[in-house]
Motif scaffolding. Structure first.
Motif, PDB file in Angstrom:
ATOM      1  N   TYR A  62       0.828  -1.093   0.062  1.00 43.22           N
ATOM      2  CA  TYR A  62      -0.192  -0.166  -0.163  1.00 43.22           C
ATOM      3  C   TYR A  62       0.778   1.303  -0.111  1.00 43.22           C
ATOM      4  O   TYR A  62       1.843   1.238   0.854  1.00 43.22           O
ATOM      5  CB  TYR A  62      -0.826   0.093   1.313  1.00 43.22           C
ATOM      6  CG  TYR A  62      -1.441   1.258   1.423  1.00 43.22           C
ATOM      7  CD1 TYR A  62      -1.203   1.994   2.472  1.00 43.22           C
ATOM      8  CD2 TYR A  62      -2.656   1.725   0.696  1.00 43.22           C
ATOM      9  CE1 TYR A  62      -1.911   3.388   2.882  1.00 43.22           C
ATOM     10  CE2 TYR A  62      -3.105   2.880   0.815  1.00 43.22           C
ATOM     11  CZ  TYR A  62      -3.131   3.817   1.831  1.00 43.22           C
ATOM     12  OH  TYR A  62      -3.333   4.879   2.099  1.00 43.22           O
ATOM     13  N   PRO A  64       0.767   5.087   0.679  1.00 50.20           N
ATOM     14  CA  PRO A  64       0.158   5.979   1.088  1.00 50.20           C
ATOM     15  C   PRO A  64      -0.206   7.471   0.607  1.00 50.20           C
ATOM     16  O   PRO A  64      -1.070   7.888   0.389  1.00 50.20           O
ATOM     17  CB  PRO A  64       0.555   6.353   2.483  1.00 50.20           C
ATOM     18  CG  PRO A  64       1.365   4.893   3.026  1.00 50.20           C
ATOM     19  CD  PRO A  64       1.918   4.518   1.786  1.00 50.20           C
ATOM     20  N   THR A 294      -5.072  -1.600   1.236  1.00 44.39           N
ATOM     21  CA  THR A 294      -4.153  -2.047   2.504  1.00 44.39           C
ATOM     22  C   THR A 294      -4.163  -3.539   2.523  1.00 44.39           C
ATOM     23  O   THR A 294      -5.255  -4.176   2.091  1.00 44.39           O
ATOM     24  CB  THR A 294      -4.744  -1.404   3.628  1.00 44.39           C
ATOM     25  OG1 THR A 294      -3.753  -1.765   4.866  1.00 44.39           O
ATOM     26  CG2 THR A 294      -6.346  -1.653   3.923  1.00 44.39           C
ATOM     27  N   LYS A 295      -3.134  -4.159   2.930  1.00 42.70           N
ATOM     28  CA  LYS A 295      -2.882  -5.672   3.195  1.00 42.70           C
ATOM     29  C   LYS A 295      -2.758  -6.024   4.749  1.00 42.70           C
ATOM     30  O   LYS A 295      -2.888  -6.864   4.771  1.00 42.70           O
ATOM     31  CB  LYS A 295      -1.504  -5.762   2.355  1.00 42.70           C
ATOM     32  CG  LYS A 295      -1.387  -5.581   0.936  1.00 42.70           C
ATOM     33  CD  LYS A 295      -2.335  -6.020   0.028  1.00 42.70           C
ATOM     34  CE  LYS A 295      -2.061  -5.995  -1.401  1.00 42.70           C
ATOM     35  NZ  LYS A 295      -2.012  -4.557  -1.874  1.00 42.70           N
ATOM     36  N   ASP A 296      -3.081  -4.965   5.385  1.00 45.61           N
ATOM     37  CA  ASP A 296      -3.252  -5.206   6.787  1.00 45.61           C
ATOM     38  C   ASP A 296      -4.678  -5.800   7.415  1.00 45.61           C
ATOM     39  O   ASP A 296      -5.153  -5.529   8.409  1.00 45.61           O
ATOM     40  CB  ASP A 296      -2.830  -4.044   7.687  1.00 45.61           C
ATOM     41  CG  ASP A 296      -1.371  -3.434   7.386  1.00 45.61           C
ATOM     42  OD1 ASP A 296      -0.698  -4.153   6.898  1.00 45.61           O
ATOM     43  OD2 ASP A 296      -1.217  -2.292   7.463  1.00 45.61           O
ATOM     44  N   GLN A 302     -10.095  -9.398   3.186  1.00 45.50           N
ATOM     45  CA  GLN A 302      -8.901  -8.251   2.448  1.00 45.50           C
ATOM     46  C   GLN A 302      -9.474  -8.555   0.933  1.00 45.50           C
ATOM     47  O   GLN A 302      -9.669  -7.649   0.277  1.00 45.50           O
ATOM     48  CB  GLN A 302      -7.683  -8.487   2.469  1.00 45.50           C
ATOM     49  CG  GLN A 302      -6.812  -7.407   2.195  1.00 45.50           C
ATOM     50  CD  GLN A 302      -6.656  -7.287   0.452  1.00 45.50           C
ATOM     51  OE1 GLN A 302      -6.478  -8.414   0.010  1.00 45.50           O
ATOM     52  NE2 GLN A 302      -6.217  -6.289   0.050  1.00 45.50           N
ATOM     53  N   SER A 470      -6.251   3.190   7.047  1.00 45.35           N
ATOM     54  CA  SER A 470      -5.406   3.436   5.966  1.00 45.35           C
ATOM     55  C   SER A 470      -5.406   4.782   5.302  1.00 45.35           C
ATOM     56  O   SER A 470      -4.553   5.723   4.926  1.00 45.35           O
ATOM     57  CB  SER A 470      -5.260   2.553   4.809  1.00 45.35           C
ATOM     58  OG  SER A 470      -6.430   2.510   4.084  1.00 45.35           O
TER      59      SER A 470
END
Length: 485
Positions: A62, A64, A294-296, A302, A470
């Motif tokens: 990701y 930002p 975002t991958k969190d 996701q 994010s």
């Protein structure tokens, strides 16, 4: 632990971004057809980009600084204009996946998360991807071709998973049907061509075969009753090797001009042009959107969240404003997670839900529409309720709030900057009707997926909060969202 697994742990498992990007490659057309050396080379390149060059975007991380406040994009041509252009050709052919139909996941191989009811869905996806690669290698050894069928993949997978191959075949195809839907743009183009007497064809590099591709397109609303469909696994020729285009020209000698529509730069565009076929590229929504996601999050949530957002932002024929985008992309999952948690608590305690505090009516309306529908925001009923709910942290320890900064109160999400977050959420919810429209649109879409796959309903707070976090922590995004331009 074997040498192979040790190497994989060092090169892939250490960084989620690298692991995800490499698994995407394994599930791609090129990755499935590459040998061990090709896969290892790809993994080394990803590590070099990440560690040496410092290029996080190459690894799908990701970014930002580049997240756009309004992602919504529509094609430069209307469906009517594009169909009119295609009418000029004697024969028009279409790719299937990511062209005529989309999937509600961020990556094609993520369908495998849901194709079997197993305890470790992430590991099963890996097994399924590896089985396909192994099946292609074996096919290449035996016949010189890498084009395999779903049955051949299932036979290989049966050896590694122990699941009956017939069960594997049936469940995977049924899952594909659940996840697939028509591209709004291409569906209109297709219908216009049929209405004007044109009979387009289908060219697909796929292991499902002609019969299943036809059923899949029918289930997505395409009229393909009289459509000629050529699938690579049936004829052992593909767009990837360019041979299917040569076959097409032999079969259609009465045609002078050809046009092909697809999303893959190599197979659909480059190889078609090599065969003197005019190629039109339609952009893959996931290729456009995944870099901003975002991958969190847990992998299943996701993928579905990102898949829904990508298709809404890049696969529609409607242009959305920045307020709708913020509601759909970020606040929708946050509120869905919170209200589904409220619904579970209410069911467990058999209590009536009462929404209290500032702007509680907004939560109540969403809850009534998509959940149990038994909310009540009247203050006089609060004392009788077993479950009181608020958008913000309160002094009442019996009230469940969306945000909080300590464990004193019953909070869905705990954060140190609670006041700042709460103000921003309230500002977004109350500042523009488009935000609420985006939230409701996302919850409606996500709720449909939850009804199909129960595993998605019980969101962890970290999963629900991650997309919003994010965006909220991106100063450039927040500033642009608040601007009046």
């Amino acid at each position: 632990m074997g040498i192979k697994q040790k190497a994989y742990n060092v090169l892939a498992n250490r960084k989620p971004q690298i692991k995800q990007k490499f698994e995407n490659y394994l599930g791609s057309e090129k990755g499935q057809k590459s040998g061990t050396a090709g896969k290892f080379s790809r993994l080394l390149k990803l590590n070099f980009s990440y560690y040496v060059m410092g290029d996080r975007s190459t690894c799908g991380a990701y970014i930002p600084d580049v997240i756009p406040v309004n992602e919504s994009r529509i094609p430069s041509q209307t469906p009517e204009e594009f169909a009119k252009e295609l009418m000029e050709y004697d024969l028009v052919t279409f790719d299937v996946f990511d062209t005529l139909i989309y999937r509600y996941v961020a990556r094609p191989t993520d369908v495998f998360y849901f194709s079997q009811d197993v305890a470790d869905r992430v590991n099963f996806r890996k097994q399924r991807t590896e089985a396909e690669s192994m099946a292609r290698i074996e096919k290449k050894r035996l016949s010189g071709s890498t084009e395999v069928t779903l049955e051949e993949i299932a036979e290989m997978l049966e050896k590694t998973s122990g699941i009956d191959k017939e069960v594997l075949v049936q469940s995977e195809f049924e899952t594909e049907k659940k996840f697939c839907f028509a591209s709004p743009y291409m569906k209109r183009v297709w219908d216009i061509l049929l209405e004007n007497g044109k009979r387009p064809m289908i060219l697909s590099d796929m292991y499902l075969g002609e019969e299943r591709i036809r059923k899949l397109l029918n289930s997505c609303g395409y009229n393909v009753t009289d459509t000629e469909i050529i699938v690579s696994c049936d004829i052992q020729k593909s767009k990837y090797d360019g041979k299917v285009y040569k076959l097409l020209k032999k079969l259609k000698k009465d045609c002078t001009t050809f046009a092909h529509v697809g999303d893959n730069e190599y197979s659909d565009i480059g190889n078609a042009q090599k065969a003197q076929i005019t190629a039109f590229r339609c952009e893959n929504p996931d290729s456009r959107g995944n870099v901003y996601r975002t991958k969190d999050m847990s992998p299943l949530v996701q993928s579905v969240w990102a898949g829904l957002v990508n298709k809404k932002m890049y696969g529609e024929v409607v242009q959305y404003d920045k307020h709708f985008c913020s509601g759909y992309n970020y606040l929708g999952l946050l509120l869905f997670g919170f209200l589904s948690y409220v619904e579970r608590l209410s069911a467990d305690s058999r209590s009536k839900v009462v929404f209290c505090g500032e702007k509680s009516e907004i939560l109540k309306n969403i809850y009534d529409r998509f959940f149990s529908g038994c909310g009540n925001s009247e203050e006089e009923n609060c004392e009788k309720a077993l479950l009181k709910v608020s958008l913000r942290e309160t002094e009442d320890a019996d009230t469940l709030s969306l945000f909080g900064k300590t464990s004193t109160h019953k909070n869905y999400i705990e954060a140190d900057n609670i006041d700042e977050i709460s103000e921003f959420v309230l500002e977004m919810l109350c500042g523009n009707d488009g935000v609420l429209q985006g939230i409701e649109a996302f919850i409606s879409d996500y709720d449909i997926m939850c009804r199909k796959f129960d595993v998605l309903k019980e969101l962890q707070p970290s999963d629900a909060y991650a997309p919003f976090k994010s965006a909220f922590e991106n100063e450039k995004y927040v500033k642009e969202l608040k601007s009046t331009d």
